[in-house]
Structures are given as C-alpha cells and as structure tokens.
Design a protein around this motif. Structure first.
Motif, PDB file in Angstrom:
ATOM      1  N   ASP A 198       0.855  -1.204   0.000  1.00 28.41           N
ATOM      2  CA  ASP A 198       0.000   0.000   0.000  1.00 28.41           C
ATOM      3  C   ASP A 198       0.885   1.247   0.000  1.00 28.41           C
ATOM      4  O   ASP A 198       1.324   1.713   1.049  1.00 28.41           O
ATOM      5  N   TYR A 199       1.123   1.788  -1.201  1.00 26.19           N
ATOM      6  CA  TYR A 199       1.970   2.970  -1.336  1.00 26.19           C
ATOM      7  C   TYR A 199       1.177   4.267  -1.438  1.00 26.19           C
ATOM      8  O   TYR A 199       1.709   5.326  -1.170  1.00 26.19           O
ATOM      9  N   MET A 200      -0.095   4.210  -1.882  1.00 24.95           N
ATOM     10  CA  MET A 200      -0.860   5.451  -2.012  1.00 24.95           C
ATOM     11  C   MET A 200      -2.361   5.255  -1.884  1.00 24.95           C
ATOM     12  O   MET A 200      -3.125   6.171  -2.196  1.00 24.95           O
ATOM     13  N   ALA A 260      -7.803   3.563  -5.600  1.00 28.17           N
ATOM     14  CA  ALA A 260      -8.254   4.484  -6.659  1.00 28.17           C
ATOM     15  C   ALA A 260      -9.565   5.146  -6.256  1.00 28.17           C
ATOM     16  O   ALA A 260     -10.498   4.492  -5.779  1.00 28.17           O
ATOM     17  N   GLY A 261      -9.636   6.462  -6.469  1.00 33.66           N
ATOM     18  CA  GLY A 261     -10.815   7.225  -6.067  1.00 33.66           C
ATOM     19  C   GLY A 261     -10.717   7.738  -4.649  1.00 33.66           C
ATOM     20  O   GLY A 261     -11.515   8.587  -4.245  1.00 33.66           O
ATOM     21  N   LEU A 304      -7.199   8.024  -2.991  1.00 33.42           N
ATOM     22  CA  LEU A 304      -5.761   7.904  -2.712  1.00 33.42           C
ATOM     23  C   LEU A 304      -5.411   8.632  -1.412  1.00 33.42           C
ATOM     24  O   LEU A 304      -5.824   9.771  -1.199  1.00 33.42           O
ATOM     25  N   ASN A 305      -4.619   7.967  -0.568  1.00 30.59           N
ATOM     26  CA  ASN A 305      -4.320   8.573   0.726  1.00 30.59           C
ATOM     27  C   ASN A 305      -3.194   9.606   0.679  1.00 30.59           C
ATOM     28  O   ASN A 305      -3.335  10.708   1.187  1.00 30.59           O
ATOM     29  N   ASP A 306      -2.050   9.290   0.075  1.00 28.49           N
ATOM     30  CA  ASP A 306      -0.991  10.299  -0.026  1.00 28.49           C
ATOM     31  C   ASP A 306      -0.689  10.705  -1.473  1.00 28.49           C
ATOM     32  O   ASP A 306       0.188  11.524  -1.711  1.00 28.49           O
ATOM     33  N   ARG A 307      -1.402  10.123  -2.433  1.00 28.21           N
ATOM     34  CA  ARG A 307      -1.319  10.505  -3.843  1.00 28.21           C
ATOM     35  C   ARG A 307       0.075  10.338  -4.436  1.00 28.21           C
ATOM     36  O   ARG A 307       0.425  10.981  -5.410  1.00 28.21           O
ATOM     37  N   SER A 308       0.904   9.487  -3.851  1.00 29.02           N
ATOM     38  CA  SER A 308       2.280   9.341  -4.332  1.00 29.02           C
ATOM     39  C   SER A 308       2.740   7.909  -4.170  1.00 29.02           C
ATOM     40  O   SER A 308       2.955   7.442  -3.041  1.00 29.02           O
ATOM     41  N   ALA A 309       2.919   7.229  -5.305  1.00 27.47           N
ATOM     42  CA  ALA A 309       3.476   5.877  -5.256  1.00 27.47           C
ATOM     43  C   ALA A 309       4.988   5.910  -5.101  1.00 27.47           C
ATOM     44  O   ALA A 309       5.590   4.987  -4.565  1.00 27.47           O
ATOM     45  N   ILE A 310       5.613   6.998  -5.592  1.00 27.68           N
ATOM     46  CA  ILE A 310       7.054   7.217  -5.504  1.00 27.68           C
ATOM     47  C   ILE A 310       7.250   8.590  -4.868  1.00 27.68           C
ATOM     48  O   ILE A 310       6.284   9.156  -4.360  1.00 27.68           O
ATOM     49  N   PRO A 311       8.449   9.180  -4.866  1.00 23.82           N
ATOM     50  CA  PRO A 311       8.592  10.525  -4.310  1.00 23.82           C
ATOM     51  C   PRO A 311       7.641  11.524  -4.966  1.00 23.82           C
ATOM     52  O   PRO A 311       7.268  11.378  -6.129  1.00 23.82           O
ATOM     53  N   SER A 312       7.255  12.532  -4.221  1.00 22.60           N
ATOM     54  CA  SER A 312       6.372  13.574  -4.733  1.00 22.60           C
ATOM     55  C   SER A 312       7.119  14.905  -4.744  1.00 22.60           C
ATOM     56  O   SER A 312       8.272  14.993  -4.314  1.00 22.60           O
ATOM     57  N   GLU A 313       6.480  15.954  -5.215  1.00 23.77           N
ATOM     58  CA  GLU A 313       7.130  17.265  -5.324  1.00 23.77           C
ATOM     59  C   GLU A 313       7.629  17.735  -3.963  1.00 23.77           C
ATOM     60  O   GLU A 313       7.020  17.456  -2.926  1.00 23.77           O
ATOM     61  N   VAL A 314       8.721  18.488  -3.985  1.00 22.66           N
ATOM     62  CA  VAL A 314       9.397  18.860  -2.742  1.00 22.66           C
ATOM     63  C   VAL A 314       8.583  19.828  -1.888  1.00 22.66           C
ATOM     64  O   VAL A 314       8.861  19.985  -0.691  1.00 22.66           O
ATOM     65  N   THR A 315       7.583  20.500  -2.460  1.00 23.31           N
ATOM     66  CA  THR A 315       6.741  21.409  -1.674  1.00 23.31           C
ATOM     67  C   THR A 315       5.377  20.802  -1.362  1.00 23.31           C
ATOM     68  O   THR A 315       4.459  21.511  -0.965  1.00 23.31           O
TER      69      THR A 315
END
Length: 519
Positions: free
Chosen positions: A324-326, A329-330, A332-343
């Motif tokens: 469970d990475y994100m 569907a519909g 999504l808890n953190d909206r990021s399977a990999i790194p996300s934008e720094v801000t």
C-alpha cells in the motif's frame, strides 16, 4: 514680484548653506575608534584598518533560518527495531539555516549542466557527478521508466533528486556555495560578469571557488563597483573582497544529525510564548515531544485531524503497509506511489517541507550506534578530520589548487598537535570509539558492517513504514552508495546573534541598564 524674487534668493542661499554644512565638519560623521588602542577605524591617516559594520548575515537562496536551542535528541517512541542507537540525550545546537525543501532534480541538473560546460574535456568529472539512475532497477519490478526519466523528464523537475551518494551531495554543497558567492560578487560589481563566459566555455580548473578566491589563488576578472565602500590601507577603493567585509556567504553544507533532527521537530511552534521583543521574554518551555515533524494534533498523528476538506488527509508521503503505497483508486491517501514534489504535504513549524517522509536525507555525521553517548552536548557531531592547506607545490597560491579549482588540503600532522589542550589528533572520526584513548575496540569495518565511511540518513521515505518517519530514528549507508529512497538538503552556519534577523534587537547575551549593582 520683487518680494518673491527676494524670498527665492533666501531659500536658495539656505539650501546652499545646508549642503555646505552637510559636506563640511558639522555633519561629518566621526570615525569609530578602537576601544583597545584609540586609533580610528576606516581612517587612511591612522593605519587604514577597515572594519565593516556588525550585521547579521543574509539568508542564502533556498534557506530558512532556524533559531537554535536545547532539546532531547534521540528516540521519541518505542525502539521496535531493537537497534538502541538513538538513546535520548539533552543537547544544544546553535542557530543555523537549512533548505526549505529537499534538493530537487532541476537543481541537480543545473549542477550537471555547469559541470558539463566547465569540465567539458574531463569526462571522468562529469560522470562522477551524475546520479545513479539504476537505483530504480529491480529484478522483479517494472521500474525502467523511472531509470530513464525520473531524473531527466520535466514532469519530475521538482521531485527530490535520488541516486546521489553522500560524497556527491557533499560536492554539490561546495558547488552551490561557489555559485551563490560568485553571483553575489558579480551583482555587487566586484567581479566582471564576462568571467562567466570563460568559465562556462571549458574553464576547467580556472573556475570560481570561494576558498581559492579568499586565499588569493583565484583572481577572476575584477569589476568596477559603484560607490565602493571597501578601502585599502591608503584609502583607495579595492575590488578584492574578504570574509570580514560581510559580503560573501558562509559555506553551504550537509546539516549535522543534531541540526537536522532539531529542525525536523520544529520546536519554535511548541513554545507557547516565543520571544518577540526585548520587553517580552519568551517562556523557556517545550510543550510536547513530537512524534513526527509536524505538531501533534489529535490521536492519529499521520493524518490531518482538523475539521474541513483536508480532515483525514495524510501529512506525509510514506508506505502505509505491505503493498500500500498510495491507497485505493478514487480515494488515494498520499497521492504518491514514488517521491512527490518537494513542496507537497504539510510543512512543520519552521516552514520546512518533508522532514518526515518523501525521501530519506543524508546528514553530515559518520554513523556509530553509541553516538549520543559519546559526542559533546553543544553542536554534537562525529566526522571531523582537521586539515591544513597543502603547500607542497610551493608558496605561490595558484599551486594550491587541485584539478577542480579547489584548495588542496591534507590532514594536520599529529606530531604538531601534542601540546594542544583541545585536540591532539587530526583524524577524529573514531575518537573515543575504538581508539587508544577510549580503551575500546569495536572492529568497525572488519567485524561489522559499520566503518568510518558509514554516513547517517534520516527522515523516512515513500518506501518506509511510519516508524522511520520519526526525527529521532536513524540509519546508515556507505558514503559511496546511493538509493532510490535517499536524497538530501543543504544547511549553512549562522554567524552572529542566535535570535537572527527577525528579532528586533539582534544581540548576543542580555543587556541591562548601565547602573551599579547594590552592595
């Protein structure tokens, strides 16, 4: 009409008299005197000793000021891993600056762009600076798109750079220091902007380096600043800047583990009565021991508990559980399977993003499981190697530079330190840890996986469970290795009063009214 002309003449005469007085002795500011000798500062007739006005250093690009203080460094929850390598201990860190965000791909590509142009004839230097994109590869996963595009594609511009070793991150900090100081000198007129054309057209060794410049090993192309306040001993304008002029920035560097952990906890937000003026003193109080980088607000510390549209939203990018990475569907808890934008995600009380989650971050320290028990309690750090300039090539400063344009340094000879009281050896990485003074032998690098090249990383990542998101948690990796879960951010030492530029009365120490105490 005659009266109006007379009034104009009187007005013009008054203006002329005022201007005359202003340029004369009445309005002339008296030079500052030395309280040690009585000689004038900034006076060519009395030695020409130039003294810049005391001032707080400017905040460098990308940095945030962190007011220092005391805190309990180490574990914030049960040691479920059984490492026992983060025993709680009270320490103090002085004020410093740290990056608001992790260093992003676009920033690191800017570094590579500079390397490719300045060292275009040295492929080894270029290759040595590039991140290892193969860190994304796995035998049993289809990650090839990340191998090819995560670092290069503009869609990932502001995602944190990964695949960078500790050594590469360290070199990036040196490069960043030089670029910030170089453009500062150019903007102030002390270096000619044409120097950039030569530098970026295969300049190689002859590129601007801050330490080389300060030691006279690099001259560049001096400029002609307007209204130049810098003077030599004869009162003539000078274009060579020194650190005491207050123009150059200190070094960008990796934060120490103590600085990183302190900044992650954001204790300024936990003080209910922060000091805001000389008349109102803040409370010396830490209200809570935070579990993660953001303030505790409710039982579920991983999600927003405030009423509204964001209630229940994850506050960091992490792995909630196996597979469970994100989320779903519909929803999504953190909206990021990999790194996300720094801000992305929720900043802490200092305004720092992703101190918990997204990517782990390199810090400056060499790893030891007993670090918290061994180090000093002021600015603790393990990793010192005390050096001096290598002048084996002669006394000409130009011979002190290496092939990258940096000053060559070698460890101080222990034989020259025998009479010092504060340190007697230049190599302090294993001090009180497997040396003759500690009377302990751990066999690091021989009988364990830990060596003097093991560097600490902290913060947790997109691929980590919540335990690793706690600022007190710590792990290590060899300084010449990299990972798809490790990035970094830079820090800078703050010189001057610890309360920084935001405090109205920027002083060190408490200043009381000038009156004698009662006997």
């Amino acid at each position: 009409m005659l009266k109006q002309v007379r009034n104009c003449i009187l007005l013009l005469s008054a203006i002329g008299a005022f201007a005359s007085c202003k340029n004369g002795s009445i309005f002339k500011k008296k030079p500052e005197k030395s309280t040690a000798t009585g000689w004038n500062y900034n006076d060519k007739n009395q030695g020409g000793y130039f003294v810049a006005k005391p001032k707080d250093i400017k905040t460098g690009p990308g940095l945030v000021f962190v007011q220092g203080g005391t805190f309990t460094m180490g574990a914030t929850q049960e040691d479920v891993m059984g490492d026992w390598n983060n025993v709680p201990r009270r320490v103090t860190v002085n004020s410093f600056f740290i990056d608001k965000t992790e260093v992003a791909n676009v920033h690191y590509r800017e570094y590579i762009h500079w390397i490719e142009n300045v060292f275009q004839d040295n492929q080894a230097v270029i290759d040595g600076a590039k991140p290892d994109t193969l860190v994304w590869r796995s035998e049993l996963a289809y990650n090839e798109p990340y191998v090819e595009y995560y670092f290069r594609h503009p869609s990932y511009n502001y995602y944190p750079v990964v695949g960078v070793t500790w050594r590469q991150a360290h070199d990036f900090c040196i490069w960043r220091t030089d670029r910030v100081n170089e453009i500062s000198l150019i903007n102030a007129g002390y270096q000619n902007k044409n120097v950039l054309k030569t530098e970026l057209n295969g300049g190689g060794q002859d590129n601007f380096n801050t330490k080389s410049y300060l030691m006279g090993a690099y001259e560049g192309v001096p400029g002609k600043p307007k209204n130049n306040p810098l003077k030599d001993a004869q009162g003539r304008p000078r274009t060579t800047v020194t650190m005491s002029d207050g123009i150059l920035f200190p070094d960008y560097r990796l934060p120490t583990e103590a600085e990183w952990e302190y900044a992650a906890l954001g204790y300024v937000g936990e003080n209910p009565e922060p000091r805001r003026s000389e008349k109102k003193r803040g409370e010396e109080l830490i209200a809570n021991k935070q579990l993660y980088a953001w303030q505790n607000d409710g039982f579920d510390n991983l999600r927003s508990t405030r009423h509204g549209a964001w209630q229940g939203a994850f506050l960091a990018n992490f792995k909630r559980g196996a597979g469970d990475y994100m989320g779903t569907a519909g929803g999504l808890n953190d909206r990021s399977a990999i790194p996300s934008e720094v801000t992305s995600f929720f900043p802490n009380s200092y305004g720092l993003y992703n101190m918990s989650g997204n990517v782990n971050e390199w810090v400056a320290d060499v790893y030891r499981p007993t670090t918290n028990q061994d180090e000093d309690d002021l600015n603790p750090f393990r990793g010192n190697v005390f050096t001096k300039v290598d002048k084996s090539g002669g006394e000409d400063p130009e011979n002190w530079r290496d092939s990258l344009g940096r000053i060559k340094e070698i460890p101080e000879a222990d034989s020259t330190l025998t009479h010092r009281r504060n340190y007697q050896r230049s190599y302090a990485i294993d001090y009180l840890d497997g040396d003759s003074l500690s009377r302990a032998s751990y066999g690091y690098g021989i009988t364990t996986l830990i060596s003097d090249k093991s560097r600490v990383y902290k913060g947790g990542s997109w691929n980590d469970m919540p335990y690793w998101l706690s600022p007190g948690s710590r792990r290590y990796l060899q300084e010449d290795q990299s990972s798809s879960t490790i990035g970094f951010r830079c820090a800078m030492t703050h010189y001057g009063a610890p309360e920084g530029t935001s405090f109205k009365h920027n002083k060190t120490g408490n200043f009381f009214p000038s009156r004698r105490q009662k006997r």
